[in-house]
Motif scaffolding. Sequence first.
Motif, mmCIF file in Angstrom:
data_model
loop_
_atom_site.group_PDB
_atom_site.id
_atom_site.type_symbol
_atom_site.label_atom_id
_atom_site.label_comp_id
_atom_site.label_asym_id
_atom_site.label_seq_id
_atom_site.Cartn_x
_atom_site.Cartn_y
_atom_site.Cartn_z
ATOM 1 N N PHE A 279 0.830 -1.208 0.000
ATOM 2 C CA PHE A 279 0.000 0.000 0.000
ATOM 3 C C PHE A 279 0.866 1.260 0.000
ATOM 4 O O PHE A 279 0.500 2.277 -0.615
ATOM 5 N N ALA A 280 2.023 1.211 0.667
ATOM 6 C CA ALA A 280 2.943 2.359 0.649
ATOM 7 C C ALA A 280 3.421 2.633 -0.772
ATOM 8 O O ALA A 280 3.543 3.792 -1.189
ATOM 9 N N ASN A 281 3.676 1.569 -1.547
ATOM 10 C CA ASN A 281 4.082 1.743 -2.940
ATOM 11 C C ASN A 281 2.949 2.326 -3.782
ATOM 12 O O ASN A 281 3.187 3.167 -4.658
ATOM 13 N N VAL A 282 1.739 1.873 -3.526
ATOM 14 C CA VAL A 282 0.584 2.412 -4.251
ATOM 15 C C VAL A 282 0.426 3.900 -3.951
ATOM 16 O O VAL A 282 0.152 4.707 -4.858
ATOM 17 N N CYS A 283 0.635 4.291 -2.679
ATOM 18 C CA CYS A 283 0.502 5.704 -2.297
ATOM 19 C C CYS A 283 1.534 6.577 -3.007
ATOM 20 O O CYS A 283 1.263 7.743 -3.314
ATOM 21 N N LEU A 284 2.726 6.029 -3.266
ATOM 22 C CA LEU A 284 3.761 6.795 -3.961
ATOM 23 C C LEU A 284 3.453 6.958 -5.441
ATOM 24 O O LEU A 284 3.825 7.957 -6.048
ATOM 25 N N LEU A 285 2.766 5.972 -6.027
ATOM 26 C CA LEU A 285 2.580 5.968 -7.476
ATOM 27 C C LEU A 285 1.175 6.375 -7.910
ATOM 28 O O LEU A 285 0.990 6.859 -9.038
ATOM 29 N N PHE A 286 0.194 6.210 -7.037
ATOM 30 C CA PHE A 286 -1.193 6.482 -7.412
ATOM 31 C C PHE A 286 -1.440 7.954 -7.751
ATOM 32 O O PHE A 286 -1.993 8.260 -8.814
ATOM 33 N N PRO A 287 -1.042 8.924 -6.897
ATOM 34 C CA PRO A 287 -1.273 10.330 -7.268
ATOM 35 C C PRO A 287 -0.547 10.757 -8.546
ATOM 36 O O PRO A 287 -1.155 11.425 -9.392
ATOM 37 N N PRO A 288 0.750 10.416 -8.752
ATOM 38 C CA PRO A 288 1.390 10.798 -10.022
ATOM 39 C C PRO A 288 0.708 10.223 -11.256
ATOM 40 O O PRO A 288 0.713 10.852 -12.319
#
Length: 315
Positions: A279-288
């Motif tokens: 989920f931490a990886n998703v948070c880094l990539l989802f907004p961009p």
Amino acid sequence: MSRSNATGSPNPSTFILLGIPGLEGAHVWIAIPFSVMYAIAFLGNFTIMLIVKMEPSLHGPMYYFLCMLAATDLVLSTSTVPKMLSIFWFNDREINFSACLTQMFFIHCFTAMESGIFASMALDRYVAICNPLRHSTILTNPIVGKIGLAMLLRGGLITLPCPLLARLWPYCRTNVMLHTCCEHTAVVNLACADIRISSYYGLFVAVLLLGLDVLYIAVSYTLILRAIFSLPTKDARLKTFGTCGSHLCAILAFYIPGLFSVLTYRFGQSVALHFHVLFANVCLLFPPMLNPIIYGVRTKHIRDRLLRLFTQKGT
């Protein structure tokens, strides 16, 4: 567990990034959606900047802030995803100690900068709606440039102590990190020392920086909504509120997953570790990935210019 290979030194020469603990066998498959998300983020944000540069009618505060957001998203995703994919696809798990701290700085600096840009965009919407006659005189190009530089300096200066403190701690137990990137908490938790200073400072940054930005955005939109509801007709209210729609969607896509990730990391001890990391990886990539889609679909000027660009190429 692997030991530090820096004999006689308190710091390891390298860290070992395990990826997503417990899901190592699925790394190749997990890499597919992440690579697609990164491709969308890279192409989408680059396209936004290109369109604003090419179209003179878009040379205004709102679109300059949007370009800053796109550039921030490009740096944020590019500082993490290539290494993540090299772990997933090629089992390339080693990262130099200094490179790890540099990655940590970029992650947190540009996350802070993105939050600051959202606050700056709230200022632009507030002035445009609540004081439209002075919008062009208040938010001039030099002022917008200075705001962008201030957000970059703010993010850099307030984030810099994190890697500097992390460099001070001895890492004498292990250099194996249960993560795909050098996130601050994941790094300092490996130290065999009292890391309360790092932990408290990280919490202070999150509360002070992001908390103040959220408070400022909330106050701005309270004033904006009050101005919108004072308009005489429903059509005028909907049209004016529509100019804020893209910004509000992007704000929710940035803050809600980030808040959920922080809360589960700090208080969700029963949550599986692989979920935390994934989920931490998703948070880094989802907004961009989502930001260029939101602004491309919901912003008429960008949508029209993009359609015109493809139409010209097709003829």
